[in-house]
Scaffold this active site. Sequence first.
Site, PDB file in Angstrom:
ATOM      1  N   HIS A   8       2.684 -30.783 -27.712  1.00  0.00           N
ATOM      2  CA  HIS A   8       1.338 -30.352 -28.155  1.00  0.00           C
ATOM      3  C   HIS A   8       0.306 -29.948 -26.758  1.00  0.00           C
ATOM      4  O   HIS A   8       0.920 -30.551 -25.741  1.00  0.00           O
ATOM      5  CB  HIS A   8       0.603 -31.475 -29.024  1.00  0.00           C
ATOM      6  CG  HIS A   8       0.313 -32.721 -28.095  1.00  0.00           C
ATOM      7  ND1 HIS A   8      -0.620 -33.025 -27.356  1.00  0.00           N
ATOM      8  CD2 HIS A   8       1.132 -33.896 -28.245  1.00  0.00           C
ATOM      9  CE1 HIS A   8      -0.507 -33.974 -26.960  1.00  0.00           C
ATOM     10  NE2 HIS A   8       0.402 -34.702 -27.138  1.00  0.00           N
ATOM     11  N   GLU A  82       4.519 -39.328 -32.244  1.00  0.00           N
ATOM     12  CA  GLU A  82       4.817 -40.031 -31.081  1.00  0.00           C
ATOM     13  C   GLU A  82       5.169 -41.438 -31.212  1.00  0.00           C
ATOM     14  O   GLU A  82       5.074 -42.140 -32.157  1.00  0.00           O
ATOM     15  CB  GLU A  82       3.425 -39.950 -30.124  1.00  0.00           C
ATOM     16  CG  GLU A  82       3.404 -40.461 -28.899  1.00  0.00           C
ATOM     17  CD  GLU A  82       4.380 -39.745 -28.011  1.00  0.00           C
ATOM     18  OE1 GLU A  82       5.554 -40.043 -28.063  1.00  0.00           O
ATOM     19  OE2 GLU A  82       3.899 -39.078 -26.933  1.00  0.00           O
TER      20      GLU A  82
END
Length: 238
Positions: A8, A82
């Site tokens: 990202h 994550e």
Amino acid sequence: MRLILIRHGQTPNNVRSLLDTAIPGPGLTPLGQLQAAAVPGALAGQDIESLYISNLTRTALTAAPLAADRGLEPLVRDGLREISAGSLEMKGDRASIEAYLHAVKSWLSGDLSVRMPGADSGYEVLERFDAVVEEAASKESVAIVSHGAMIRFWAGHRGANIDWSDAKYHDLSNTGIVMMDGEPTGSDAPGGWQIHSWQGAPAGGLSGLDADGPTAEITTEENGAAQVSAGSSRNHDH
């Protein structure tokens, strides 16, 4: 199949060097938005049949320009989130960062039984990401927008041809892109995937002035084991 793993864009907590892994998480900085806008151009020569994202806001925002460019609807999968920082969440002190990296280092060195403080073991993290890859395996080329530690761990564990002595594998900045070719093996042993390319720099060359999150550089020890070590010159993590 071709698997395109995209980290990202930059977030405010990357700039603050915090272990920020909780859902939904922050959005992107202005630089992060520019990085996301550069992703379609960076992948102009790649076919993409499906686009997957995690359940954290930053991956949806990063994927949006690519989704619009290719006419794709991003598929949200929790398994791409994550690696949880557990009891270390939102900490930025050196001891907390080193504790987080110790777990990732242990997994990359082959000990998946080690548990992140207050969170998952390597087996659990690997299993959830594997499940999404297996779901996507019916396609020839798939893009996944995920996170720094998650991509580094999964690609590092599953990539049969990764050589940690090669400096190109040491960094994965915001909107860095890893391409892999292979098929899911359904096994905990690596070998079903080959790393085709590892572009650690941001898409479009839009650097984050090293504000990419808590440091997670991969080097090699003398015995050849993978090592994730904290450093002071560059920041590359979530």
